[in-house]
Design a protein around this motif. Sequence first.
Motif, PDB file in Angstrom:
ATOM      1  N   LEU A 148       7.968   4.218  23.490  1.00 51.32           N
ATOM      2  CA  LEU A 148       8.528   4.971  22.361  1.00 51.32           C
ATOM      3  C   LEU A 148       7.645   4.793  21.137  1.00 51.32           C
ATOM      4  CD1 LEU A 148      12.341   4.113  22.563  1.00 51.32           C
ATOM      5  CD2 LEU A 148      11.122   6.013  23.601  1.00 51.32           C
ATOM      6  N   GLU A 149       7.603   5.845  20.312  1.00 51.20           N
ATOM      7  CA  GLU A 149       6.869   5.766  19.041  1.00 51.20           C
ATOM      8  C   GLU A 149       7.428   4.629  18.206  1.00 51.20           C
ATOM      9  OE1 GLU A 149       4.433   7.788  17.832  1.00 51.20           O
ATOM     10  OE2 GLU A 149       4.331   8.978  19.683  1.00 51.20           O
ATOM     11  N   LYS A 150       6.574   4.082  17.340  1.00 50.26           N
ATOM     12  CA  LYS A 150       7.004   2.933  16.548  1.00 50.26           C
ATOM     13  C   LYS A 150       8.078   3.278  15.521  1.00 50.26           C
ATOM     14  CE  LYS A 150       5.229  -1.102  14.623  1.00 50.26           C
ATOM     15  NZ  LYS A 150       4.251  -1.875  13.899  1.00 50.26           N
ATOM     16  N   SER A 151       8.117   4.524  15.119  1.00 54.80           N
ATOM     17  CA  SER A 151       9.248   4.927  14.277  1.00 54.80           C
ATOM     18  C   SER A 151       9.749   6.281  14.754  1.00 54.80           C
ATOM     19  CB  SER A 151       8.835   4.979  12.812  1.00 54.80           C
ATOM     20  OG  SER A 151       7.864   5.971  12.635  1.00 54.80           O
ATOM     21  N   TYR A 152      11.010   6.556  14.444  1.00 57.29           N
ATOM     22  CA  TYR A 152      11.632   7.769  14.970  1.00 57.29           C
ATOM     23  C   TYR A 152      11.192   8.992  14.191  1.00 57.29           C
ATOM     24  CZ  TYR A 152      15.116  11.262  16.126  1.00 57.29           C
ATOM     25  OH  TYR A 152      15.731  12.419  16.516  1.00 57.29           O
ATOM     26  N   SER A 153      10.673   9.975  14.889  1.00 57.21           N
ATOM     27  CA  SER A 153      10.420  11.253  14.220  1.00 57.21           C
ATOM     28  C   SER A 153      11.093  12.363  15.005  1.00 57.21           C
ATOM     29  CB  SER A 153       8.924  11.503  14.086  1.00 57.21           C
ATOM     30  OG  SER A 153       8.317  11.431  15.345  1.00 57.21           O
ATOM     31  N   PRO A 154      12.007  13.068  14.344  1.00 57.37           N
ATOM     32  CA  PRO A 154      12.845  14.054  15.035  1.00 57.37           C
ATOM     33  C   PRO A 154      12.094  15.290  15.498  1.00 57.37           C
ATOM     34  CG  PRO A 154      13.400  13.958  12.677  1.00 57.37           C
ATOM     35  CD  PRO A 154      12.391  12.898  12.927  1.00 57.37           C
ATOM     36  N   LYS A 172      20.924  10.148  -0.667  1.00 61.28           N
ATOM     37  CA  LYS A 172      22.009   9.686   0.198  1.00 61.28           C
ATOM     38  C   LYS A 172      21.723  10.056   1.649  1.00 61.28           C
ATOM     39  CE  LYS A 172      25.925   9.472  -2.917  1.00 61.28           C
ATOM     40  NZ  LYS A 172      27.158  10.132  -3.381  1.00 61.28           N
ATOM     41  N   ILE A 173      21.171  11.237   1.846  1.00 62.94           N
ATOM     42  CA  ILE A 173      20.861  11.657   3.206  1.00 62.94           C
ATOM     43  C   ILE A 173      19.764  10.759   3.772  1.00 62.94           C
ATOM     44  CG2 ILE A 173      20.073  13.580   4.654  1.00 62.94           C
ATOM     45  CD1 ILE A 173      21.192  15.450   2.444  1.00 62.94           C
ATOM     46  N   GLU A 174      18.836  10.376   2.898  1.00 59.91           N
ATOM     47  CA  GLU A 174      17.732   9.523   3.325  1.00 59.91           C
ATOM     48  C   GLU A 174      18.239   8.199   3.928  1.00 59.91           C
ATOM     49  OE1 GLU A 174      15.024   8.215   0.277  1.00 59.91           O
ATOM     50  OE2 GLU A 174      13.316   8.655   1.575  1.00 59.91           O
ATOM     51  N   THR A 175      19.284   7.652   3.310  1.00 55.95           N
ATOM     52  CA  THR A 175      19.886   6.420   3.819  1.00 55.95           C
ATOM     53  C   THR A 175      20.213   6.539   5.309  1.00 55.95           C
ATOM     54  OG1 THR A 175      20.920   6.137   1.673  1.00 55.95           O
ATOM     55  CG2 THR A 175      21.778   4.802   3.472  1.00 55.95           C
ATOM     56  N   PHE A 176      20.703   7.691   5.694  1.00 56.75           N
ATOM     57  CA  PHE A 176      21.127   7.858   7.078  1.00 56.75           C
ATOM     58  C   PHE A 176      19.952   8.199   7.988  1.00 56.75           C
ATOM     59  CE2 PHE A 176      24.874   8.025   4.551  1.00 56.75           C
ATOM     60  CZ  PHE A 176      25.709   7.206   5.269  1.00 56.75           C
ATOM     61  N   ARG A 177      18.906   8.739   7.394  1.00 54.10           N
ATOM     62  CA  ARG A 177      17.661   8.922   8.136  1.00 54.10           C
ATOM     63  C   ARG A 177      17.120   7.537   8.512  1.00 54.10           C
ATOM     64  NH1 ARG A 177      12.159  10.119   9.440  1.00 54.10           N
ATOM     65  NH2 ARG A 177      12.876   8.748  11.079  1.00 54.10           N
ATOM     66  N   LYS A 219      16.545   2.818  12.414  1.00 50.80           N
ATOM     67  CA  LYS A 219      17.021   1.488  12.786  1.00 50.80           C
ATOM     68  C   LYS A 219      17.529   1.511  14.229  1.00 50.80           C
ATOM     69  CE  LYS A 219      18.111  -2.784  11.628  1.00 50.80           C
ATOM     70  NZ  LYS A 219      17.084  -3.748  11.172  1.00 50.80           N
ATOM     71  N   LEU A 220      18.314   2.512  14.527  1.00 52.66           N
ATOM     72  CA  LEU A 220      18.840   2.664  15.888  1.00 52.66           C
ATOM     73  C   LEU A 220      17.692   2.791  16.891  1.00 52.66           C
ATOM     74  CD1 LEU A 220      21.339   3.292  17.778  1.00 52.66           C
ATOM     75  CD2 LEU A 220      20.805   5.706  17.373  1.00 52.66           C
ATOM     76  N   TRP A 221      16.738   3.600  16.517  1.00 50.28           N
ATOM     77  CA  TRP A 221      15.570   3.845  17.357  1.00 50.28           C
ATOM     78  C   TRP A 221      14.853   2.538  17.680  1.00 50.28           C
ATOM     79  CZ3 TRP A 221      13.637   7.975  19.894  1.00 50.28           C
ATOM     80  CH2 TRP A 221      12.290   7.960  20.268  1.00 50.28           C
ATOM     81  N   ASN A 222      14.631   1.730  16.644  1.00 50.18           N
ATOM     82  CA  ASN A 222      13.890   0.492  16.841  1.00 50.18           C
ATOM     83  C   ASN A 222      14.692  -0.560  17.588  1.00 50.18           C
ATOM     84  OD1 ASN A 222      11.071   0.271  15.785  1.00 50.18           O
ATOM     85  ND2 ASN A 222      12.068   1.425  14.158  1.00 50.18           N
ATOM     86  N   ALA A 223      15.981  -0.564  17.354  1.00 52.36           N
ATOM     87  CA  ALA A 223      16.824  -1.494  18.106  1.00 52.36           C
ATOM     88  C   ALA A 223      16.750  -1.137  19.590  1.00 52.36           C
ATOM     89  CB  ALA A 223      18.262  -1.417  17.600  1.00 52.36           C
ATOM     90  N   ALA A 224      16.793   0.170  19.861  1.00 45.67           N
ATOM     91  CA  ALA A 224      16.715   0.620  21.251  1.00 45.67           C
ATOM     92  C   ALA A 224      15.345   0.288  21.832  1.00 45.67           C
ATOM     93  CB  ALA A 224      16.967   2.127  21.316  1.00 45.67           C
TER      94      ALA A 224
END
Length: 900
Positions: A7-13, A581-586, A591-596
């Motif tokens: 997986l990529e090191k950070s999530y990109s949609p 505020k939206i950025e917070t959830f991005r 975080k989810l991505w990296n935990a996975a």
Amino acid sequence: MKRNRDLEKSYSPEGIEQKWYDDWISKDLFVAKTVNSPQDGAPSPKGHFSIVIPPPNVTGSLHMGHAFNNTFQDILCRTRRMQGYDVLWLPGTDHAGIATQNVVERDIEKGGATRHSLGREKFVQKVWEWKELYGNRIIKQMKRLGNSCDWSRERFTLDDGLSKAVREVFVRLYKKDLIYKGKYIINWCSRCHTAISDLEVEYEDVNGKFYYVKYPFADGEGAKDDGIIITTTRPETILGDVAVAVHPRSENSRFVGRKVRVPLTGRIVPIIEDNMVDPEFGTGYVKITPAHDAVDYLVGKRHDLEQLQVIDSKGIMNENALSYQGLTIEEARKKTSEDISKLGLMVKVEEIIHSLGHCQRCRTTVEPFLSEQWFVRTKPLADRGVKVVKDGLIKWFPEQWEKTYFQWMENVRDWCISRQIWWGHRIPAWTCQDCGHITVYENDPAECEKCGSINIVQDEDVLDTWFSSALWPFSTMGWPEKNPDLEYYYPTSLMVTGFDIIFFWVSRMIMMGLEFMDEVPFKDVYIHSLIRDEKGHKMSKSSGNVIDPLDMIDKYGADGLRMALAALSTQGRDILLSSSKIETFRFFMNKLWNAARFALMNLDDEKKEIIFSDLRLHDRWILDRTQDVIESTTKLIDEYNIGEAARSLYDFVWGDICDWYIEMAKPSLHGDEGDKRRNASQAVLEHVFHSVLLLLHPFTPFVTEELWDAFGYGEKGCGKPIVISEWPVRDECFRFESSKNEMIFLQETVRVIRNLRAEAGLTPQQLVNSVYIQTENKEYSDILASNKSQLAMLCKVKDIEFMSDAGEKKTGGCLSEVTAFAEIYLFVGDILDIDSEIKRLEKDMEALQKNLSVNLSKLGNESFISRAPAEVVEQERQRSIEAQAQIERIKNNMESIRRL
RNA sequence: GGGCGGAUAGUUCAGCGGAAGAACACCUGCCUUACACGCAGGGGGUCACAGGUUCGAACCCUGUUUCGCCCACCA
């Protein structure tokens, strides 16, 4: 399991969202079952879950309100789909009569044309062309958001089927005398050139003038009182005055029956009495203009007064307006007030702020206007609508909106449904030119049903847009035809919408649903709050504060936006949204991505079983927490509390899984605790992620599908896409109640030690040799003692010592903190530097190795073995074995310290 | 005139009967091989005001102040 660890090191949609959406569509995963059809078979034992989307305007584009509304519905639909319901989410668009006509009119104006220059047929043709070109835009945008709608069932309010439903409804209501035509005072927009309903008028405070005008007595009796003084804000309507009214029990009522002369017209009119007059307001005398004021109209009806019209439909003074004919309302207002002053009848003029009605669509001042229109007799329909809610057949969420609904429904007035525009459903009524009879019929009739004349013409007007919207829950499912969808999916399960259209739409759907289906159109209504900008202002293009959901999707991904909208939503309060505020959830998606990613790096391909005897506290705790979260998330979604559901999932992933479980599982995952423990942690980690991906999927469909696939649960791993995977349920095997409190012991202790470390100014490289804990609580000290390695990991402490009295330790350089369970001490002098600690160990090892090599060389020397006594040789042998073991131990020690 | 909702950390808001919470923002340390889109720690609140109910109230009741919104025939 085939894991994807790459997986990529950070999530990109980018890429991921489109890929999965296309995949879902290509597999028809959102297509609702046609029950009992040969291909789809019997209904699910769970039953159905259906929603019809509030159809957006065809000319519109997706704004935050839609995004929020659609996210809410999608979360429900996806959850129910995973729970095994037959889900139908029916999408579509609304033709939005006046709004769309205005847009297209403005467009053709650029080419110098007007709708009148084009003519009706050509103009309507133009609107259809516009619709073909742009009508699909909003649908595409909904797809980018991730809406799991059944696009194969998409509808448009002007579709043939829906048009047929509209006609059917109109005819049936007409035959039941629930639709009638008549001359009444209605709200007229002189810009849109059409009647509008009461609801489409928006009141706003504006500056105006309050004119005090004297009406002289005309019956010769008032020598002393030479007249009465009326007040008005619209002196031009004096031209249409036919009476003056006073309150029956007021001082002024003594003049009832006398006559006054209306200025400018010279008309002699009576003074009448009517309850509508507020004796406290103004002078207590009200001029009555039945043709140009809604209140006066009613007074006129009560007293059988003439309806003298002086203004025409374009807002121009007409032939009854004497010398003022041809002037606009504004011009006439100026001229009449000047002329009244000249006559010496203007007593005074005051500046006032008063509330004036404006057209919802174009902001033009609405004029009360007398004209012939079509109406729905609403009262009988409303009574039933009230009853079903009182009987609990429709539930409102939040409940408070029920009151708003009742208030409106119980005071509902007839609904003006005819519009003098061209874009919409033309009224199916034909007037006979010979006998004047009106033929109302489903299909275009060839002749007058009364006299048989073929000389009949269809009504020019079209129906209010909301007329067709009111039928949406059943017209979209094929009504009036019998249809398996209609039989199975109606009544729908839920209606999700904003409070601004409770009257326009929700209440009318309820009335029409009951009238034509004999059943409520939906069982639950969820009224969500409005999205505003960060300062609390309504988002609008003119104020430039619009946050475009498409921009946000480009920037942060659809999942980030959806999660933000869900998590930020609360019942009963507007949502103040901002890009940050939206950025917070991005960030949460990342975080989810990296935990996975961490989990995948630490899982073997082989799936491990959870063996209870190998579990430690943190394993039991996270398993227990997971079951709680499964249960509470399910419950919160059932209650439509998606805000709380989203927030608790956020906290669970970030706070519990990442901050605690993953950190505590690191030693065992690295193999420091042996294979059994490694397998145990892997099994737990797998269970936790499997559950949390499922729970998050309705909120963030794209990442979860991607990760589902990466874990090997998807089709590549011979499983199913997460979209149609089973929603998790609490597994009672993993209930470890005691772990909750035990974990609190540990967390509390870690927090305190970290705090003490920070107070002592220790760097992460510095190792605390030992912390001293004074406690009476046996359970507490047992728990800590058996989790020493986790404690070492989490707060870089080599050892813990328990003591009943730390008194003798409390000298110099001691920091301490009292918790609910114990008193914890840390000695600033008792610190090891990790680097020097390693150096020290290296030195020890060197010495040991030296000794060992001496030993070994002795043992390798034959003369030593033959000459020395047997016990000495044995001693040397023992020493070398011990030394080897010690070297091994020091090596391990160094390893674990290095890891700190 | 009727109805509804809000008032909690600098800001935006959760919590709605049992020891004041989150996110941003701010301050202090850290690039510790999942993540700096990160980690650890910290400061900061008479929960609008006044009464009442309760062993216990931010939460329930009654007023008051104040800010929104909706409905209504103030010409």
